[in-house]
Every structure is written in structure tokens, then in C-alpha cells.
Scaffold this motif. Structure first.
Motif, short mmCIF file in Angstrom:
data_model
loop_
_atom_site.label_atom_id
_atom_site.label_comp_id
_atom_site.label_asym_id
_atom_site.label_seq_id
_atom_site.Cartn_x
_atom_site.Cartn_y
_atom_site.Cartn_z
N TRP A 1 -10.45 0.58 -6.15
CA TRP A 1 -9.32 1.03 -5.88
C TRP A 1 -8.78 2.07 -6.87
O TRP A 1 -8.23 3.34 -6.47
N THR B 1 -7.40 5.40 2.23
CA THR B 1 -7.18 4.04 2.25
C THR B 1 -8.12 3.31 3.02
O THR B 1 -8.52 2.16 3.02
N VAL B 2 -7.91 3.63 4.45
CA VAL B 2 -8.98 3.38 5.34
C VAL B 2 -10.64 3.31 5.02
O VAL B 2 -11.10 2.39 5.07
N THR C 1 -11.77 3.07 2.04
CA THR C 1 -11.83 2.04 0.93
C THR C 1 -11.83 0.75 1.30
O THR C 1 -12.67 0.08 0.87
N VAL C 2 -10.85 0.32 2.24
CA VAL C 2 -10.97 -0.85 2.72
C VAL C 2 -12.10 -1.06 3.87
O VAL C 2 -12.54 -2.30 3.44
N GLN D 1 -15.43 -2.93 1.56
CA GLN D 1 -15.14 -4.12 0.92
C GLN D 1 -14.64 -3.83 -0.65
O GLN D 1 -15.06 -3.98 -1.68
N GLU D 2 -13.32 -3.49 -0.56
CA GLU D 2 -12.73 -2.77 -1.72
C GLU D 2 -12.55 -3.85 -2.70
O GLU D 2 -12.59 -4.75 -2.69
N ARG E 1 -6.74 -3.30 -6.95
CA ARG E 1 -5.65 -3.29 -6.43
C ARG E 1 -5.04 -2.01 -6.13
O ARG E 1 -5.20 -1.07 -7.12
#
Length: 482
Positions: A43, A113-114, A116-117, A120-121, A124
Motif C-alpha cells: 500500500w 486501489t482496485v 492493489t487489492v 493480495q495487498e 494499510r
């Protein structure tokens, strides 16, 4: 009121807005996507990519804002007909242009954001990172627009883009505290470190305070109202405070932080930073053969753990520590295994004691061709440090599964290579001390035979009668013994 409504409708129908949103969004997505580390979903590095994107998005947004200010100056006569303050039109323009820039930046943030998620990010997400980037982007919009209001020429847009791009490009990440001033120039965050929230908060405050200073100064200049001086002083104080705090950070935007490792448990236990969990299968496959060959020696290990770069690589207590770069650059597996192998070396002995000429203990004189005067150059039974390193390289090649090295004593290398895997492992257990101290010589490479495991004792035969050779009818007589 009809004139006011007409002006507002004309203000909202801006070609600049229709151009700015897709242009900034497209540039931002391409820049951020190329900046993300392949195979790593951390992150903090996603936030760094977003903040660094402002270095390119900012000059473009400033140029678009300046172009809009020059292009729409024909509406000034309509604004003069309305009862609004002379600063209202400029503030409304800034609101629309800043909103378009933030909307484009929010779209880029959603894409990151998508992405990274889905990988398996780890870590935080930091809302302050998005705010710092958005505030810096708004500052560029204000700079570009107000510059064109003061100098309404077409060349102003180009001049603003060049100036803002130069400010971002002439700074080096981590070189000094200047690199933290928006738009910040940040380097990738390495494992076991995190972005400092205080630095992100100071960057956000600095950008918002400078934006407020520029807007309030322009409003005060247009309206000639002294009351604007009070919030202007407050904004200047905020700018100075944020600047002092960034200066105290010494250009460092990251700080060490404890991390719960991601592990695989079989056949070894391999643990790495959660952002690098994609490296677990490759590390497991590469470290298992080395661990098998070192089993039974003081350098044997059953666990491989990634440690921060500030801690030394070592093999102790059955644990091998390694370093991995935060980008998993090509060859990272080979480097990690070689780190384990290098940690087995007694560096002081290999650089000091092994560097001296002298006879090897146990060398069988000139009966072995590997120790003749011709080969050593120093007389019978004497071997030099370069030759000792050659023999160690033969063992290293076997440990790492590489090809046999080309050394001067090929006969010894071929002899070692012809041994079975079991013979090599038993030999290493016997000669590990000399291998670790870079003290191997040709006399150490004698054929060895691994001892066979002791067989379990066979059960004693049942007793027989000496006259017939048969067991008694009822087995052993009472009180009898075998």
C-alpha cells in the motif's frame, strides 16, 4: 438575478473542464501504472506512486487552468454587469477547475486501489497520502489560473507548465528536505519501512496553506479589502509551520516498522515481508536443495527468514536470514541463495589466515599431483590462497547446483564431481570446518564412504533339543532359558 444565472450557466459550460477530466485521468493512470512495482502489492508504494504522479499531472493541470483563464476572459464583460464581487468569477473558475482536477485524481486513485487489492495487498492504505497528492494538484491549478489572470497571454500557459515541471524535475528523492515540498519526490518504500504519517500531514498542510495564501492575496488585490489580511496572516503562519516541520524531517519520508511475516511451512519454513509473498514458491524451491546438502553440518538450517537491510545476513540456530529488494528484481532468488552460502564463510579466516602461504594440515606431500611444486609455485606441500579459493568454489558450485568451475586442478574437481550426492554430503559434514575457513586443499578430496546405518539385531532362534533338533512339544520347559 437573471444576469447572475446566465453567467453561472456560461461558467459551467467550459471546454476546459471537458478536456481536463479525461486528459488528467488518462495521464495519471498511465503514469501510476508504470510506477507500480510488478508483482508487489504494498500500500505504501501505491501511495508513493499517486503522490509522484502529481509531478506530471500538476504541470498539465496548471497549463489547462492557465489556458482556461486566457480563453474565458471574454466573459469578463458579463461578470461586470452582475452585482457580484470582482473576485467571485475567479473563485468560481477555481472551484470548477480544482473540482475537475480532484475528480480526475480520485479516478486514478480508484484504479490504483482496485489494482492493489487484487494483488493480495500488504500494509494499510493511508488517506493522508491521497489528501497530500490532491492538495498539491489543487495548488498547481491555482498557480496556473492566477498567473494567467495576472498575465492574460497565450504564452502564459506554456510558461506555467515549464516552471512547475522544472520545480518537480530538479529535485532528487531523499536528497534533502526540499524533495518533500509538494509536489513531493518520493522513492519506493522498502520492506520493513512505512511512510511517516506526520510527513504526509505536513505536506497536505503546506499545499493547502500556500493555496490559501495565493487566493487570499489575489482577492485582497482585486477587492482592496483590508479584512482579507487576517486570514492571509494565518495562512502564512501555516505555511511557515509546515515548512519548518518538513525541514526537521531531513528528507526522510519512511521510517522502520515491525511487520508480521508471511510464511510457508513445508518442506522448509520460509518467511518474507507480506508484500513479497509472491516470492515464497521460488525461494522455497531454491533453498530446499541447499538446506538438504547442508543438513548435519553446523551451517544446516530449516528456516529462511527475510530481515531488514540494516541487519546482517547470517546462518545460526537453524535459521538463515536473507535480504530481498522491495521490487523482486530479476535474479532475486539466486541472490538470496548466494547470501546464505556466503554467510557460511568465516570472512576473517578467508581474508586473513587463508591469505597466507603455508602447508595445509594433512597434505600428503608430493604424492598427490595437486600439491606439486609446479602447481603451487611455492614448493612441495604448499598451496596459495587463490588455489584454496578455487577448491572452495568447487564445493560452492555443488551447493548452489551450478556447473563445475574451471580451476587449475581439474583432476580434483572431476573427482569430487564423480562422487554420489550421499558421498558429497558426508564429505561436507567431515570437512565443514576447512570449507568454512577456506582451508581446503587437494588432499582433502579423498574418496569417502558414508557409513551405513546400523542394522537392528535379529531375534535369537528358538531353542532346539540337541538329540532331535526339534523343539520340545510344549515349547521351552518350565524354568528353561534360551
Amino acid at each position: 438575478m437573471s444576469e447572475l444565472g446566465r453567467v453561472l450557466r456560461l461558467d459551467a459550460r467550459r471546454a476546459a473542464l471537458l478536456v481536463a477530466v479525461p486528459l488528467l485521468t488518462g495521464i495519471g493512470i498511465v503514469f501510476v501504472w508504470l510506477s507500480l512495482v510488478p508483482g508487489v502489492a504494498y500500500w505504501d508504494n501505491s501511495v508513493v506512486a499517486l503522490i509522484n504522479a502529481v509531478r506530471l499531472l500538476g504541470p498539465v493541470a496548471a497549463g489547462l487552468a492557465a489556458w482556461a483563464a486566457v480563453r474565458e476572459r471574454g466573459l469578463n464583460y458579463l461578470r461586470d454587469l452582475s452585482p457580484r464581487s470582482p473576485a467571485t468569477g475567479a473563485l468560481f473558475d477555481l472551484l470548477l477547475l480544482a473540482g475537475a482536477a480532484v475528480f480526475a485524481y480520485g479516478t486514478v486513485t480508484a484504479v490504483v486501489t482496485v489494482e492493489t487489492v487484487l494483488r493480495q495487498e500488504a500494509g494499510r492504505p493511508s488517506p493522508l497520502g491521497f489528501l497530500a497528492g490532491a492538495a498539491a494538484l489543487v495548488l498547481h491549478v491555482v498557480i496556473g489560473y492566477l498567473a494567467a489572470r495576472l498575465v492574460p497571454r497565450p504564452a502564459t500557459a506554456a510558461a506555467v507548465m515549464v516552471a512547475t515541471w522544472s520545480w518537480a524535475a530538479l529535485r532528487v528523492p531523499g536528497a534533502s528536505w526540499w524533495s518533500l515540498l509538494p509536489p513531493a519526490v518520493l522513492d519506493h518504500v522498502e520492506p520493513f519501512t512505512v511512510l511517516r504519517g506526520r510527513v504526509l500531514a505536513d505536506q497536505t498542510l503546506w499545499a493547502l496553506a500556500v493555496t490559501a495564501v495565493l487566493i487570499l492575496a489575489y482577492v485582497g488585490w482585486v477587492t482592496r479589502r483590508v479584512v482579507v489580511a487576517v486570514p492571509l496572516v494565518v495562512a502564512l503562519a501555516g505555511t511557515g509551520s509546515a515548512t519548518a516541520r518538513l525541514h526537521a524531517s531531513d528528507g526522510s519520508a519512511a521510517a522502520p516498522a515491525p511487520v508480521a511475516l508471511a510464511c510457508r511451512e513445508w518442506p522448509l519454513r520460509v518467511c518474507v515481508h507480506p508484500a513479497l509473498r509472491s516470492a515464497l514458491p521460488a525461494l522455497m524451491a531454491a533453498a530446499t536443495p541447499l538446506a538438504t546438502r547442508l543438513s548435519g553440518t553446523p551451517g544446516g538450517f530449516t528456516q529462511v527468514v527475510q530481515r531488514p537491510a540494516v541487519e546482517p545476513v547470517a546462518v545460526a540456530g537453524g535459521t538463515a536470514s536473507i535480504h530481498l529488494d522491495g521490487r523482486l528484481s530479476p535474479g532475486y532468488v539466486e541472490r538470496a541463495v548466494r547470501q546464505i552460502k556466503d554467510a557460511l564463510t568465516d570472512s576473517r579466516a578467508c581474508q586473513g589466515d587463508a591469505g597466507a602461504w603455508g602447508p595445509l594440515p594433512g597434505t600428503p606431500g608430493t604424492s598427490d599431483p595437486g600439491t606439486t611444486a609446479l602447481e603451487s609455485g611455492r614448493g612441495p606441500g604448499v598451496i596459495g590462497p587463490s588455489r584454496r579459493l578455487e577448491y572452495r568454489a568447487v564445493v560452492d558450485a555443488w551447493l548452489l547446483g551450478g556447473p563445475r568451475p574451471a580451476i587449475s586442478d581439474q583432476r580434483t574437481a572431476q573427482r569430487f564431481e564423480a562422487w554420489s550426492e550421499e558421498q558429497k554430503r558426508y564429505w561436507l559434514r567431515t570437512n565443514y570446518g576447512r570449507y568454512r575457513g577456506c582451508a581446503l586443499g587437494p588432499g582433502d578430496f579423498r574418496p569417502v564412504v558414508a557409513p551405513r546405518p546400523a542394522e537392528a539385531p535379529r531375534p535369537s532362534p528358538r531353542p532346539v533339543r540337541p538329540d532331535t533338533g526339534h523343539l520340545p512339544a510344549g515349547g521351552l520347559p518350565a524354568g528353561g532359558s534360551a
